[in-house]
Design a protein around this motif. Structure first.
Motif, short mmCIF file in Angstrom:
data_model
loop_
_atom_site.label_atom_id
_atom_site.label_comp_id
_atom_site.label_asym_id
_atom_site.label_seq_id
_atom_site.Cartn_x
_atom_site.Cartn_y
_atom_site.Cartn_z
N VAL A 1 0.86 -1.19 0.00
CA VAL A 1 0.00 0.00 0.00
C VAL A 1 0.89 1.23 0.00
CG1 VAL A 1 -1.79 1.31 1.20
CG2 VAL A 1 -1.78 -1.19 1.34
N VAL B 1 0.38 5.27 0.59
CA VAL B 1 -0.50 6.35 1.01
C VAL B 1 0.06 7.66 0.45
CG1 VAL B 1 -1.52 7.61 2.95
CG2 VAL B 1 -1.13 5.12 3.12
N GLU C 1 -4.84 0.31 -7.42
CA GLU C 1 -4.89 -0.81 -6.47
C GLU C 1 -3.82 -0.67 -5.39
OE1 GLU C 1 -1.88 -1.61 -9.46
OE2 GLU C 1 -3.98 -0.98 -9.61
N ARG C 2 -2.75 0.04 -5.67
CA ARG C 2 -1.68 0.22 -4.68
C ARG C 2 -1.83 1.52 -3.91
NH1 ARG C 2 3.81 2.36 -4.90
NH2 ARG C 2 3.84 2.51 -7.18
N LEU D 1 -3.48 4.83 -2.07
CA LEU D 1 -4.59 5.47 -1.37
C LEU D 1 -4.29 6.97 -1.37
CD1 LEU D 1 -7.11 5.61 0.50
CD2 LEU D 1 -5.53 5.30 2.43
N VAL E 1 -9.02 7.50 7.77
CA VAL E 1 -9.10 7.00 6.39
C VAL E 1 -7.98 6.00 6.13
CG1 VAL E 1 -8.87 7.65 3.97
CG2 VAL E 1 -10.24 9.06 5.50
N ILE E 2 -6.79 6.32 6.61
CA ILE E 2 -5.64 5.42 6.41
C ILE E 2 -5.85 4.11 7.16
CG2 ILE E 2 -3.18 5.11 6.82
CD1 ILE E 2 -2.92 8.20 6.48
N ARG E 3 -6.32 4.17 8.40
CA ARG E 3 -6.53 2.96 9.19
C ARG E 3 -7.56 2.06 8.51
NH1 ARG E 3 -6.50 6.55 13.78
NH2 ARG E 3 -8.78 6.41 13.82
N ALA E 4 -8.61 2.66 7.95
CA ALA E 4 -9.65 1.85 7.29
C ALA E 4 -9.06 1.07 6.12
CB ALA E 4 -10.78 2.75 6.82
N ARG E 5 -8.15 1.67 5.37
CA ARG E 5 -7.52 0.98 4.23
C ARG E 5 -6.59 -0.12 4.72
NH1 ARG E 5 -6.11 1.95 -1.19
NH2 ARG E 5 -4.84 0.19 -1.87
N ILE E 6 -5.81 0.17 5.75
CA ILE E 6 -4.79 -0.77 6.20
C ILE E 6 -5.43 -1.93 6.97
CG2 ILE E 6 -2.76 -1.04 7.66
CD1 ILE E 6 -2.41 0.57 5.01
N HIS F 1 -5.70 -5.33 5.46
CA HIS F 1 -4.47 -6.08 5.25
C HIS F 1 -3.96 -6.73 6.52
CE1 HIS F 1 -3.71 -4.56 1.13
NE2 HIS F 1 -4.29 -3.47 1.55
#
Length: 208
Positions: free
Chosen positions: A133, A135, A182-183, A185, A199-204, A207
């Motif tokens: 990922v 960011v 796809e990579r 955010l 927002v970052i925590r929701a993406r991570i 995983h």
């Protein structure tokens, strides 16, 4: 039980976008969930990288653009081989401030070199390693400059570049994110830091 797979997260964005703050917050949040976190940066994540960092960011003389790109690639080769890959093999979460996308944006677009060649150089140096990922904290260069001015500390060589340079860097970052959705955010760095972190925590989280 086999160890959890490693996870590699990089933070990108213009100077003053808040990368270091958000990387630290994410590392703390992941650590609270029981994962081992390695925080690092480019350039400067290793002893060799620290020497290179002093040259590329704090050397007061001119550095030819191609030489600058090669120095960043040299740091990247050593950093990935000696720090990042071993940590991922141990199942750790690597949170990294800048990676090859910085070179494409700053040395490719900023220094007006061939972006594809700069990217290929970095991929060769890192043996094609790419993060899980990335960011991208997107910020208007004028807003970023106001943040840097408010910090009241000396600018490094890249921070001191003119507005046109930083405009090219931002545009390059957005093109990179569009090419690899796809990579990447992409997060509006003008938001409240708590909202950005959420927002970052929701993406991570997916995983972990």
């Amino acid at each position: 039980m086999s160890p959890a797979p490693g996870l590699w997260i990089t933070f990108e964005g213009g100077d003053g976008s808040g990368k270091s703050t958000q990387a630290e917050r994410l590392a703390r949040w992941i650590g609270e969930r029981g994962r081992t976190v390695l925080q690092t940066r480019e350039p400067g994540g290793t002893e060799v990288g620290g020497l290179i960092r002093r040259i590329v960011l704090h050397h007061r003389g001119d550095i030819a653009p191609r030489a600058e790109a090669l120095l960043y690639a040299a740091d990247r080769a050593h950093h990935v081989a000696t720090l990042v890959r071993p940590a991922l093999a141990r199942g750790e979460v690597v949170i990294q401030d800048r990676y090859l996308d910085s070179s494409v944006a700053y040395q490719g677009a900023g220094r007006v070199l061939d972006a594809a060649q700069v990217r290929d150089l970095s991929l060769w140096a890192a043996e094609d390693a790419l993060p899980d990922v990335t960011v991208l904290l997107d910020i208007d260069p004028a807003d970023a400059r106001r943040r840097l001015d408010a910090a009241d500390k000396p600018f490094d060589r890249l921070e001191a570049e003119q507005a046109e340079f930083h405009g090219r860097v931002r545009d390059a970052y957005l093109r990179l994110a569009e090419a690899e959705p796809e990579r990447f955010l992409v997060v509006d760095a003008a938001q409240d830091p708590d909202d950005i972190a959420a927002v970052i925590r929701a993406r991570i989280a997916v995983h972990l």
